[in-house]
Design an enzyme around this catalytic site. Sequence first.
Site, short mmCIF file in Angstrom:
data_model
loop_
_atom_site.label_atom_id
_atom_site.label_comp_id
_atom_site.label_asym_id
_atom_site.label_seq_id
_atom_site.Cartn_x
_atom_site.Cartn_y
_atom_site.Cartn_z
N CYS A 336 0.97 -1.09 -0.04
CA CYS A 336 0.20 0.54 0.10
C CYS A 336 0.84 1.45 0.32
O CYS A 336 1.57 1.61 -1.16
CB CYS A 336 -1.24 0.47 0.82
SG CYS A 336 -2.82 1.24 0.98
N HIS A 421 -3.94 -5.36 1.16
CA HIS A 421 -3.47 -5.82 2.84
C HIS A 421 -4.16 -6.59 2.86
O HIS A 421 -4.65 -7.83 2.40
CB HIS A 421 -4.15 -4.27 4.17
CG HIS A 421 -3.69 -3.30 3.77
ND1 HIS A 421 -2.97 -2.66 3.81
CD2 HIS A 421 -4.02 -1.98 3.53
CE1 HIS A 421 -2.01 -2.08 3.64
NE2 HIS A 421 -3.37 -0.81 3.51
#
Length: 502
Positions: A336, A421
């Site tokens: 991310c 994630h």
Amino acid sequence: MSGALLVAGTTSDAGKSVVTAGICRWLARQGVRVAPFKAQNMSNNSMVTADGAEIGRAQVMQAQAAGVEPEAAMNPVLLKPGGDDASQVVVLGRPVAEVTALSYRPMKAALLEQVLASLADLRSRFDVVVCEGAGSPTEINLRADDIANMGLATAAGLPVVVVGDIDRGGVFPALYGTVALMPPADQRLVAGFLVNKFRGDVRLLRPGLDRLTALTGRPTLGVLPWLPGAALDVEDSLGVPTGVSSAGPPHGEEVLRVSVARLPRLSNFTDLDALAAEPGVLVRYATRPEELADADLVVLPGTRATVSDLAWLRATGLAEAVGRRAAEGRPVLGICGGHQMLARTITDDVESRAGTVAGLGLLPADVSFAREKTLGRPSGEALGHPVRGYEIHHGVVTYADGAEPFLDGGRAGAVWGTTWHGALENDGFRRAFLAEVARAAGRRFVPAPDTSFAAVREQRLDALGDLVAEHADTAALWRLLEEGPPDGLPLLPPGGSSGAAR
């Protein structure tokens, strides 16, 4: 039955989250349909629900302990710190504003209405709701507009159990002072105490517990022993360990070493829990370049402030060390925000408002921040295995030709970047990825063929349920859930007018 109680704590990290999870697991074992609830959470460790709402990861863990699907009502207000005095406000899973500590306060009256509506909704659908407080319930400078602790308890008529962390020291004055500083209306809801993280013979504690009861008129409802590894999905990056994980014996010939950049605004650090649970994998957090020297894999994790944390990475010398590793063909993974740092350029007019800045240039990609946040639960395949994850980001990464696709990100040589994630929680993919890392690092490491991260988490949640079942006064907890706050609790000075008068 439509019971509820509030688990408060003398301080942050007293153990509210794990005690709440333990009570949820204990109740679920009794056949009770139970839901967790945290009115207001301040955390960058979040997750996306099945219907696309962002909530605190601790409430997701507590929902798992309860055996129910997490939902936005379980954490109606989430504050995500992005700077020294700025946070994003997420209400019912959607971002609504960027605030400072002072500009947030006028919003709280309306938010209390939303909080109470969410709690009432859960109570209408579940037998029991176990609420978790935030920080301390006796932040006397914030009490007037509190929505997470005694403000919630008084508005909803909740009995309150206060958890004290004996490992910090000073647990008796902390418990007594927490009650004594409350106004009378708040004190009348505090039904008892739980002492957490105790090491030793509980008989040595008994005189102090008896004296605490005599002074406050409230019983201690349990002494919970120290439980290593109990802190699951912690809310604050201050709870991230500074040392190394306990790896256990490797399945192959060697241990695999993973160094994670401990970014100042580290987010979603539970991405690394699955690596730390893998036999033979050591996970450690790094703040200095020398701490990357012998790492087989370096991870740039998620962050709430990509541009600011990239500047920190450069100031510490870690950025230069990561660049040298990539040039040598040594594995690097960005997740991310860490993925965004690996790009050539980052254009951010949303979070940092820094305009266009140079990234690390380790992936042939560019990043542009969108005003709308991407929230999702993507699924796909990588390294020959199915993968499910979740996305929480403003930054959109666009790749040039020449990069191999990888979990909605890309790969160039031994550098991987992903927007997802939770990908490492997928057992087959995690083992395949670690095998790739071992090959690139020249290690004779073989991932264990049967590690189940889901089973590891279930074992930890069961241990929390055991903690409550074996060391708490569960009969007293039942009474609080069925009957609410006890009548006639004494008032302590300065909450009362003349000491412990009834």
